[in-house]
Write a protein that holds these residues in place. Structure first.
Motif, short mmCIF file in Angstrom:
data_model
loop_
_atom_site.label_atom_id
_atom_site.label_comp_id
_atom_site.label_asym_id
_atom_site.label_seq_id
_atom_site.Cartn_x
_atom_site.Cartn_y
_atom_site.Cartn_z
N LEU A 1 -20.38 -81.40 -16.95
CA LEU A 1 -20.03 -81.53 -18.42
C LEU A 1 -18.89 -82.72 -18.38
O LEU A 1 -18.11 -82.66 -17.59
CB LEU A 1 -19.34 -80.39 -19.15
N THR A 2 -19.11 -83.51 -19.47
CA THR A 2 -18.01 -84.38 -19.75
C THR A 2 -17.85 -84.79 -21.02
O THR A 2 -18.62 -84.00 -21.70
CB THR A 2 -18.51 -86.03 -19.17
N SER A 3 -16.95 -85.35 -21.65
CA SER A 3 -16.72 -85.36 -22.80
C SER A 3 -17.65 -86.32 -23.59
O SER A 3 -17.77 -86.00 -24.96
CB SER A 3 -15.21 -86.33 -23.17
N GLN A 4 -18.55 -86.92 -22.89
CA GLN A 4 -19.51 -87.64 -23.50
C GLN A 4 -20.93 -86.92 -23.91
O GLN A 4 -21.80 -87.36 -23.92
CB GLN A 4 -19.93 -88.89 -22.82
N THR A 5 -20.80 -85.50 -22.92
CA THR A 5 -22.36 -84.92 -22.80
C THR A 5 -22.71 -84.53 -24.31
O THR A 5 -22.13 -84.40 -25.18
CB THR A 5 -21.89 -83.48 -22.24
N MET B 1 -22.55 -78.66 -32.04
CA MET B 1 -21.06 -78.76 -31.45
C MET B 1 -21.18 -79.87 -30.61
O MET B 1 -21.94 -79.98 -29.72
CB MET B 1 -20.65 -77.31 -31.12
N SER B 2 -19.82 -80.43 -30.44
CA SER B 2 -19.46 -81.18 -29.16
C SER B 2 -19.33 -80.48 -28.05
O SER B 2 -19.15 -79.04 -28.17
CB SER B 2 -18.43 -82.40 -29.62
N VAL B 3 -19.49 -81.24 -26.87
CA VAL B 3 -18.90 -80.28 -25.72
C VAL B 3 -17.78 -79.61 -25.86
O VAL B 3 -17.65 -78.53 -25.47
CB VAL B 3 -19.28 -81.14 -24.59
N ALA B 4 -16.64 -80.07 -26.20
CA ALA B 4 -15.41 -79.38 -26.37
C ALA B 4 -15.46 -78.19 -27.21
O ALA B 4 -14.75 -77.21 -27.15
CB ALA B 4 -14.27 -80.44 -26.92
N LYS C 1 -11.91 -80.56 -31.11
CA LYS C 1 -11.26 -79.75 -29.84
C LYS C 1 -11.13 -80.96 -28.76
O LYS C 1 -11.88 -82.15 -28.73
CB LYS C 1 -12.18 -78.68 -29.11
N ASN C 2 -10.14 -80.78 -27.88
CA ASN C 2 -9.84 -81.90 -26.77
C ASN C 2 -10.66 -81.48 -25.60
O ASN C 2 -10.45 -80.37 -25.06
CB ASN C 2 -8.32 -81.89 -26.61
N PHE C 3 -11.70 -82.17 -25.04
CA PHE C 3 -12.45 -81.80 -23.94
C PHE C 3 -11.54 -81.52 -22.75
O PHE C 3 -11.58 -80.74 -21.97
CB PHE C 3 -13.25 -82.67 -23.64
N GLU C 4 -10.52 -82.34 -22.43
CA GLU C 4 -9.86 -82.37 -21.37
C GLU C 4 -8.91 -80.91 -21.18
O GLU C 4 -8.72 -80.62 -20.10
CB GLU C 4 -8.89 -83.64 -21.30
#
Length: 97
Positions: free
Chosen positions: A20-24, A31-34, A93-96
Motif C-alpha cells: 500500500l502507498t498513499s496513492q493506492t 475510502m482512501s487507503v489511510a 487521515k495521514n497515510f504515513e
C-alpha cells in the motif's frame, strides 16, 4: 473465503498491506487507503483502548444473538452494507501516520 489463520494466507495479506502507498486506489468502497487503515484499526482500539464506549448490556445481547453469526459466518459481506458508527471514517487521515 480464505482462511486468515493459515500461514500462506497471512503472508499474502501482509504482502498486500506492505504494498500500500498513499496513492493506492480503492477497489471496493470510497475510502482512501489511510481511511481504510484507520477503519481496520477500530477493532483493536475497541479491545485495547477506551477510545470507543462499550455497548450496554442490551446492545451486547443483540450483538451476540443477531449479529455475531452474520459477522463470523463464511458468507461474504454484501457491498455497501451498514456498519457500526465506530467504524465510519469520514475525516481525512495521514497515510504515513
Amino acid at each position: 473465503m480464505k482462511n486468515i489463520f493459515t500461514k500462506e494466507i497471512t503472508e499474502e495479506v501482509v504482502a498486500r498491506i506492505e504494498d500500500l502507498t498513499s496513492q493506492t486506489q480503492p477497489i471496493w468502497g470510497k475510502m482512501s487507503v489511510a481511511q481504510m487503515l484507520a477503519y481496520c484499526c477500530v477493532t483493536y482500539e475497541m479491545v485495547y483502548t477506551d477510545k470507543h464506549p462499550r455497548p450496554n448490556a442490551f446492545v451486547r445481547f443483540l450483538m451476540k444473538t443477531l449479529i455475531k453469526n452474520i459477522v463470523t459466518s463464511e458468507k461474504a459481506y454484501v457491498k455497501n452494507g451498514r456498519t457500526a458508527k465506530q467504524f465510519v471514517i469520514t475525516d481525512s487521515k495521514n497515510f504515513e501516520t
